[in-house]
Scaffold this motif. Structure first.
Motif, PDB file in Angstrom:
ATOM      1  N   ASP A 114       7.190 -14.429   3.704  1.00 44.91           N
ATOM      2  CA  ASP A 114       6.347 -13.320   4.169  1.00 44.91           C
ATOM      3  C   ASP A 114       5.137 -13.786   4.969  1.00 44.91           C
ATOM      4  N   GLY A 123       5.542 -10.442   6.332  1.00 46.59           N
ATOM      5  CA  GLY A 123       5.321  -9.463   5.277  1.00 46.59           C
ATOM      6  C   GLY A 123       4.721  -8.176   5.799  1.00 46.59           C
ATOM      7  N   VAL A 127       6.383  -4.442   5.439  1.00 48.84           N
ATOM      8  CA  VAL A 127       5.675  -3.329   4.804  1.00 48.84           C
ATOM      9  C   VAL A 127       5.611  -2.126   5.742  1.00 48.84           C
ATOM     10  N   ARG A 135       7.076  -5.683   1.130  1.00 48.72           N
ATOM     11  CA  ARG A 135       7.312  -6.898   1.908  1.00 48.72           C
ATOM     12  C   ARG A 135       8.615  -7.509   1.403  1.00 48.72           C
TER      13      ARG A 135
END
Length: 240
Positions: A114, A123, A127, A135
């Motif tokens: 991530d 990440g 998201v 993530r």
């Protein structure tokens, strides 16, 4: 407010306010700022002590803290780090329960993917585009981040005092647990906030099935739940 639908262990869907990308970033910056402050403290100690061995040990300890910080915090702070606590967000399992140590470990391990191996953006992209704001580490671990809205606790539920002569409608309501009643109360509160009647229908069906009874004719599902709660309070108070 953006929410995610979480299916609880009692198989009732409840909407939780999801932690936004901005809140995640802010929590991350707070954690980095805390680490930077600790780093400056180590430098100050090194200047005062002026011992290379001690300075080397402090640097090793500081490196270990940096690497394991999030894992240790989430395990011992119930899914939060310092930054997450200040931003009022936390890690939970996707079924609404507290995440396990194994889940914390997996999402910590995937910080490499991530953040470290993707220049901090892997990440963030995950998201931003994922349905449940996860993530990659969250997706693999089965976790997500929500805002820490205070959950209902049994001792916070406001019951009207039951009359001494009160006769419970459902005499086996004491087969429920405190957690069952907490969830019923939480569903009722969520219904009043969102007007999502499906919550009431689903919850009442689960309760009726658990107690092996049918909702009486002329009683709607909301009244059924409130009556069961009242009966549970009366029956359990009589056995105290």
């Amino acid at each position: 407010m953006e929410t995610i639908k979480v299916n609880t262990s009692q198989h009732v869907d409840i909407d939780y306010p999801v932690a936004g990308l901005g809140e995640r970033i802010a929590a991350r910056l707070i954690d980095l700022a805390a680490f930077f402050g600790l780093y400056m403290l180590v430098i100050l100690l090194a200047v005062l002590i002026r011992t290379e061995t001690v300075f080397f040990i402090l640097l090793i300890a500081l490196g270990a803290i940096y690497v394991f910080y999030n894992l240790i915090c989430e395990v011992f702070m119930n899914g939060q780090s310092l930054g997450k606590r200040l931003m009022k967000i936390k890690v939970i399992s996707i079924d609404g329960s507290q995440a396990s140590i194994g889940q914390y470990f997996i999402r910590w391990l995937f910080r490499l993917v991530d953040f470290a191996l993707t220049a901090q953006i892997g990440g963030l992209i995950a998201v931003a585009v994922s349905e449940k704001k996860q993530r990659i580490g969250d997706m693999v671990a089965g976790t997500t981040l929500i805002k820490t809205v205070p959950r209902t606790r049994f001792d916070h539920i406001a019951f009207h005092p039951t009359e001494e002569e009160y006769t419970p409608v459902f005499k086996n309501a004491d087969l429920l647990t405190d957690r069952d009643v907490e969830l019923m109360h939480e569903v009722i509160l969520t219904y009043y906030k969102t007007s999502n009647a499906d919550l009431i229908y689903n919850m009442s069906a689960k309760v009726a099935e658990h107690l092996s009874l049918n909702i009486p004719q002329g009683m709607n599902e909301l009244n059924f739940l409130t009556t069961v709660i009242k009966d549970y309070k009366h029956l359990t108070s009589q056995s105290d």
